[in-house]
Design a protein around this motif. Structure first.
Motif, PDB file in Angstrom:
ATOM      1  N   THR A  60       0.881  -1.076  -0.014  1.00 33.37           N
ATOM      2  CA  THR A  60       0.090   0.096  -0.079  1.00 33.37           C
ATOM      3  C   THR A  60       1.038   1.492  -0.099  1.00 33.37           C
ATOM      4  OG1 THR A  60      -1.720  -1.199   1.186  1.00 33.37           O
ATOM      5  CG2 THR A  60      -1.954   1.227   1.313  1.00 33.37           C
ATOM      6  N   THR A  61       1.977   1.260   0.756  1.00 36.93           N
ATOM      7  CA  THR A  61       2.903   2.376   0.794  1.00 36.93           C
ATOM      8  C   THR A  61       3.488   2.748  -0.464  1.00 36.93           C
ATOM      9  OG1 THR A  61       3.348   2.008   3.181  1.00 36.93           O
ATOM     10  CG2 THR A  61       4.879   3.307   1.871  1.00 36.93           C
ATOM     11  N   LEU A  62       3.855   1.449  -1.046  1.00 35.16           N
ATOM     12  CA  LEU A  62       4.596   1.617  -2.513  1.00 35.16           C
ATOM     13  C   LEU A  62       3.421   2.289  -3.536  1.00 35.16           C
ATOM     14  CD1 LEU A  62       7.116   0.828  -4.404  1.00 35.16           C
ATOM     15  CD2 LEU A  62       6.210  -1.191  -4.598  1.00 35.16           C
ATOM     16  N   GLY A  63       2.499   1.621  -3.559  1.00 35.91           N
ATOM     17  CA  GLY A  63       1.316   2.062  -4.366  1.00 35.91           C
ATOM     18  C   GLY A  63       1.105   3.685  -4.348  1.00 35.91           C
ATOM     19  N   THR A  64       0.771   3.933  -2.910  1.00 36.86           N
ATOM     20  CA  THR A  64       0.549   5.119  -2.680  1.00 36.86           C
ATOM     21  C   THR A  64       1.963   6.237  -3.060  1.00 36.86           C
ATOM     22  OG1 THR A  64      -0.844   4.734  -1.065  1.00 36.86           O
ATOM     23  CG2 THR A  64       0.082   6.918  -0.821  1.00 36.86           C
ATOM     24  N   ALA A  65       3.033   5.726  -2.753  1.00 34.41           N
ATOM     25  CA  ALA A  65       4.215   6.483  -3.202  1.00 34.41           C
ATOM     26  C   ALA A  65       4.222   6.897  -4.522  1.00 34.41           C
ATOM     27  CB  ALA A  65       5.330   5.999  -2.626  1.00 34.41           C
ATOM     28  N   LEU A  66       4.125   5.674  -5.236  1.00 30.07           N
ATOM     29  CA  LEU A  66       4.163   5.844  -7.011  1.00 30.07           C
ATOM     30  C   LEU A  66       2.988   6.791  -7.623  1.00 30.07           C
ATOM     31  CD1 LEU A  66       4.807   2.154  -7.855  1.00 30.07           C
ATOM     32  CD2 LEU A  66       6.386   3.795  -8.026  1.00 30.07           C
ATOM     33  N   TYR A  67       1.766   6.610  -6.827  1.00 28.43           N
ATOM     34  CA  TYR A  67       0.595   7.246  -7.241  1.00 28.43           C
ATOM     35  C   TYR A  67       1.014   8.856  -6.980  1.00 28.43           C
ATOM     36  CZ  TYR A  67      -4.100   9.739  -7.151  1.00 28.43           C
ATOM     37  OH  TYR A  67      -4.885  10.350  -7.398  1.00 28.43           O
ATOM     38  N   LEU A  68       1.279   9.037  -5.923  1.00 26.95           N
ATOM     39  CA  LEU A  68       1.530  10.640  -5.532  1.00 26.95           C
ATOM     40  C   LEU A  68       2.807  11.128  -6.285  1.00 26.95           C
ATOM     41  CD1 LEU A  68       0.921  10.624  -1.754  1.00 26.95           C
ATOM     42  CD2 LEU A  68      -0.398  11.430  -3.515  1.00 26.95           C
ATOM     43  N   MET A  69       3.942  10.469  -6.500  1.00 29.90           N
ATOM     44  CA  MET A  69       4.963  10.891  -7.482  1.00 29.90           C
ATOM     45  C   MET A  69       4.438  11.012  -8.645  1.00 29.90           C
ATOM     46  SD  MET A  69       8.275   8.833  -6.265  1.00 29.90           S
ATOM     47  CE  MET A  69       8.043   7.193  -6.569  1.00 29.90           C
ATOM     48  N   ARG A  70       3.754  10.156  -9.256  1.00 31.41           N
ATOM     49  CA  ARG A  70       3.067  10.585 -10.742  1.00 31.41           C
ATOM     50  C   ARG A  70       2.192  11.797 -10.741  1.00 31.41           C
ATOM     51  NH1 ARG A  70       2.594  11.980 -15.095  1.00 31.41           N
ATOM     52  NH2 ARG A  70       1.469  11.049 -16.693  1.00 31.41           N
ATOM     53  N   ARG A  71       1.483  11.845  -9.673  1.00 34.04           N
ATOM     54  CA  ARG A  71       0.352  12.879  -9.753  1.00 34.04           C
ATOM     55  C   ARG A  71       1.213  14.368  -9.327  1.00 34.04           C
ATOM     56  NH1 ARG A  71      -5.281  13.603  -7.794  1.00 34.04           N
ATOM     57  NH2 ARG A  71      -5.235  15.687  -6.534  1.00 34.04           N
ATOM     58  N   SER A  72       2.369  14.335  -8.858  1.00 30.56           N
ATOM     59  CA  SER A  72       3.253  15.556  -8.769  1.00 30.56           C
ATOM     60  C   SER A  72       3.640  15.909  -9.984  1.00 30.56           C
ATOM     61  CB  SER A  72       4.174  15.502  -7.595  1.00 30.56           C
ATOM     62  OG  SER A  72       5.003  14.483  -8.085  1.00 30.56           O
ATOM     63  N   ARG A  73       3.898  15.123 -11.078  1.00 29.75           N
ATOM     64  CA  ARG A  73       4.361  15.375 -12.236  1.00 29.75           C
ATOM     65  C   ARG A  73       3.885  16.433 -12.884  1.00 29.75           C
ATOM     66  NH1 ARG A  73       9.273  14.981 -14.348  1.00 29.75           N
ATOM     67  NH2 ARG A  73       9.370  14.139 -16.488  1.00 29.75           N
ATOM     68  N   PRO A  74       2.518  16.459 -13.306  1.00 29.21           N
ATOM     69  CA  PRO A  74       1.816  17.537 -13.835  1.00 29.21           C
ATOM     70  C   PRO A  74       2.031  18.896 -13.197  1.00 29.21           C
ATOM     71  CG  PRO A  74       0.230  15.667 -13.610  1.00 29.21           C
ATOM     72  CD  PRO A  74       1.629  15.527 -12.460  1.00 29.21           C
ATOM     73  N   VAL A  75       1.949  19.272 -12.025  1.00 24.37           N
ATOM     74  CA  VAL A  75       2.373  20.385 -11.158  1.00 24.37           C
ATOM     75  C   VAL A  75       3.474  21.220 -11.935  1.00 24.37           C
ATOM     76  CG1 VAL A  75       2.931  21.392  -8.963  1.00 24.37           C
ATOM     77  CG2 VAL A  75       1.444  19.472  -8.840  1.00 24.37           C
ATOM     78  N   HIS A  76       4.571  20.706 -12.138  1.00 20.31           N
ATOM     79  CA  HIS A  76       5.659  21.352 -12.611  1.00 20.31           C
ATOM     80  C   HIS A  76       6.018  20.804 -14.009  1.00 20.31           C
ATOM     81  CE1 HIS A  76       6.299  23.788  -9.205  1.00 20.31           C
ATOM     82  NE2 HIS A  76       6.384  22.685  -8.341  1.00 20.31           N
ATOM     83  N   GLY A  77       5.642  20.034 -14.525  1.00 24.57           N
ATOM     84  CA  GLY A  77       5.768  19.364 -16.003  1.00 24.57           C
ATOM     85  C   GLY A  77       7.165  18.620 -15.808  1.00 24.57           C
ATOM     86  N   PRO A  78       7.539  18.314 -17.172  1.00 25.26           N
ATOM     87  CA  PRO A  78       8.783  17.381 -17.165  1.00 25.26           C
ATOM     88  C   PRO A  78       9.930  18.163 -16.882  1.00 25.26           C
ATOM     89  CG  PRO A  78       7.713  17.549 -19.214  1.00 25.26           C
ATOM     90  CD  PRO A  78       6.589  18.277 -18.303  1.00 25.26           C
TER      91      PRO A  78
END
Length: 90
Positions: A60-78
């Protein structure tokens, strides 16, 4: 939990009522981390995983970490946060 709350509080105070402008936070850990409120969320899940020490909690921690890392990407773009003129910071 307090770190997460503090950074959400900073985000809530950025815009005045009716403002649509995008503002970059300057206080807290925003200078060092793109989304510190996500970082504290992940740290909270990691703490629960270390206490319970089960495969379910770690997954669950790994899934949450991956989800939040992916979700933070659009905040600042690549290429990082944009400047007021629209060009990315380097």
């Amino acid at each position: 939990i307090s770190g997460n709350f503090y950074h959400h509080f900073l985000l809530s105070k950025l815009r005045t009522k009716g403002s649509k402008d995008y503002k970059v936070p300057k206080r807290g850990l925003f200078e060092l981390v793109i989304c510190p409120h996500y970082l504290f969320e992940i740290l909270g899940f990691l703490g629960i995983s270390l206490i319970s020490q089960t495969l379910y909690s770690f997954s669950t921690t790994l899934g949450t970490a991956l989800y939040l890392m992916r979700r933070s990407r659009p905040v600042h773009g690549p290429s990082g946060p944009a400047r007021p003129d629209g060009s990315p910071e380097i």
